[in-house]
Design an enzyme around this catalytic site. Structure first.
Site, PDB file in Angstrom:
ATOM      1  N   CYS A  22      74.045  41.422  44.827  1.00 44.99           N
ATOM      2  CA  CYS A  22      73.270  40.742  45.863  1.00 44.99           C
ATOM      3  C   CYS A  22      72.364  39.734  45.165  1.00 44.99           C
ATOM      4  O   CYS A  22      72.621  39.350  44.025  1.00 44.99           O
ATOM      5  CB  CYS A  22      72.496  41.728  46.734  1.00 44.99           C
ATOM      6  SG  CYS A  22      71.145  42.608  45.920  1.00 44.99           S
ATOM      7  N   ASN A  25      68.945  42.484  43.429  1.00 47.16           N
ATOM      8  CA  ASN A  25      69.333  43.779  42.872  1.00 47.16           C
ATOM      9  C   ASN A  25      68.296  44.871  43.084  1.00 47.16           C
ATOM     10  O   ASN A  25      68.095  45.728  42.241  1.00 47.16           O
ATOM     11  CB  ASN A  25      69.687  43.648  41.390  1.00 47.16           C
ATOM     12  CG  ASN A  25      70.389  44.870  40.808  1.00 47.16           C
ATOM     13  OD1 ASN A  25      70.150  45.244  39.671  1.00 47.16           O
ATOM     14  ND2 ASN A  25      71.248  45.503  41.558  1.00 47.16           N
ATOM     15  N   CYS A  27      67.824  45.912  46.779  1.00 49.40           N
ATOM     16  CA  CYS A  27      68.083  46.439  48.125  1.00 49.40           C
ATOM     17  C   CYS A  27      69.563  46.725  48.366  1.00 49.40           C
ATOM     18  O   CYS A  27      70.012  47.858  48.257  1.00 49.40           O
ATOM     19  CB  CYS A  27      67.568  45.477  49.198  1.00 49.40           C
ATOM     20  SG  CYS A  27      65.785  45.243  49.218  1.00 49.40           S
ATOM     21  N   ARG A  28      70.328  45.684  48.666  1.00 52.63           N
ATOM     22  CA  ARG A  28      71.715  45.877  49.106  1.00 52.63           C
ATOM     23  C   ARG A  28      72.653  46.339  48.011  1.00 52.63           C
ATOM     24  O   ARG A  28      73.430  47.280  48.205  1.00 52.63           O
ATOM     25  CB  ARG A  28      72.256  44.582  49.719  1.00 52.63           C
ATOM     26  CG  ARG A  28      71.486  44.162  50.943  1.00 52.63           C
ATOM     27  CD  ARG A  28      71.897  42.798  51.407  1.00 52.63           C
ATOM     28  NE  ARG A  28      71.434  41.797  50.447  1.00 52.63           N
ATOM     29  CZ  ARG A  28      71.831  40.536  50.441  1.00 52.63           C
ATOM     30  NH1 ARG A  28      72.725  40.127  51.320  1.00 52.63           N
ATOM     31  NH2 ARG A  28      71.357  39.683  49.562  1.00 52.63           N
ATOM     32  N   SER A  29      72.640  45.668  46.871  1.00 53.24           N
ATOM     33  CA  SER A  29      73.589  46.045  45.817  1.00 53.24           C
ATOM     34  C   SER A  29      73.265  47.430  45.266  1.00 53.24           C
ATOM     35  O   SER A  29      74.174  48.183  44.913  1.00 53.24           O
ATOM     36  CB  SER A  29      73.628  45.008  44.696  1.00 53.24           C
ATOM     37  OG  SER A  29      72.360  44.823  44.112  1.00 53.24           O
ATOM     38  N   ASP A 147      70.390  41.023  54.126  1.00 57.52           N
ATOM     39  CA  ASP A 147      69.283  41.434  53.268  1.00 57.52           C
ATOM     40  C   ASP A 147      68.217  42.103  54.133  1.00 57.52           C
ATOM     41  O   ASP A 147      67.620  41.459  54.987  1.00 57.52           O
ATOM     42  CB  ASP A 147      68.704  40.216  52.549  1.00 57.52           C
ATOM     43  CG  ASP A 147      67.735  40.601  51.455  1.00 57.52           C
ATOM     44  OD1 ASP A 147      67.275  41.762  51.410  1.00 57.52           O
ATOM     45  OD2 ASP A 147      67.426  39.724  50.624  1.00 57.52           O
TER      46      ASP A 147
END
Length: 183
Positions: A22, A25, A27-29, A147
């Site tokens: 993302c 690095n 939150c999402r990933s 995000d």
């Protein structure tokens, strides 16, 4: 790498490596990495011995060394993922050679990855398949993981649900012979 080309001559496929990407690095990933790890490290999973390396990173270096966002961690923990540890890092040229699959969380991340990979291809080859993680949405259309950083807790829950669904679909679609062992 397909499930047919990933075999070593035995019935067991070669271990694969997966990288989630993302922007920052945190939150999402990291959510995707934590979810994916929990699936493939479960000893009762047909994918238990399939994956050798799982990691995540960002296309930007905004949070290098930071732990995942507290909302990512609490969402993972609320959903039974309690042993996840990570320090944010930025994408490296070597990631395109060290990972079999690199999954972008949204179209902007995917464009950044493709641009990065095209720039570096002039000097070395890439073994990674770079794609949008949401290609494995199971809905017949590509989805992005938005995000959640500025949206709130509900967005973290949605990201968790997507990461779990995409992970399961990726594994079942890419390695159908293993998926059949639990059917």
């Amino acid at each position: 790498m397909s499930s047919t080309t990933a075999t070593t001559g035995s019935a067991q496929p070669q271990k694969i490596s997966v990288l989630f990407v993302c922007l920052g690095n945190i939150c999402r990933s990291t959510m995707a990495e934590g979810v994916f790890r929990s699936i493939v490290q479960d000893k009762s999973s047909p994918y238990y011995s399939l994956v050798g390396k799982v990691d995540s990173c960002g296309t930007g270096g905004y949070h290098i060394g930071d732990e995942p966002d507290s909302r990512t961690m609490s969402t993972l923990e609320d959903n039974g993922v309690t042993n996840y540890v990570h320090a944010a890092r930025k994408l490296r040229d070597s990631d395109f050679q060290n990972f079999d699959y690199i999954f972008a969380m949204d179209n902007s991340n995917l464009s950044d990855l493709q641009r990065w990979n095209n720039r570096r291809k002039k000097s070395s080859s890439s073994k990674a398949q770079v794609m949008l993680f949401g290609e494995f949405s199971g809905t017949g259309r590509k989805e992005v993981v938005q995000d959640p950083y500025y949206i709130g807790r509900d967005a973290f829950e949605k990201a968790f649900e997507q990461c779990k669904r995409f992970s399961t679909n990726f594994l079942e679609q890419t390695f159908p012979d293993l998926a059949k062992t639990t059917a």
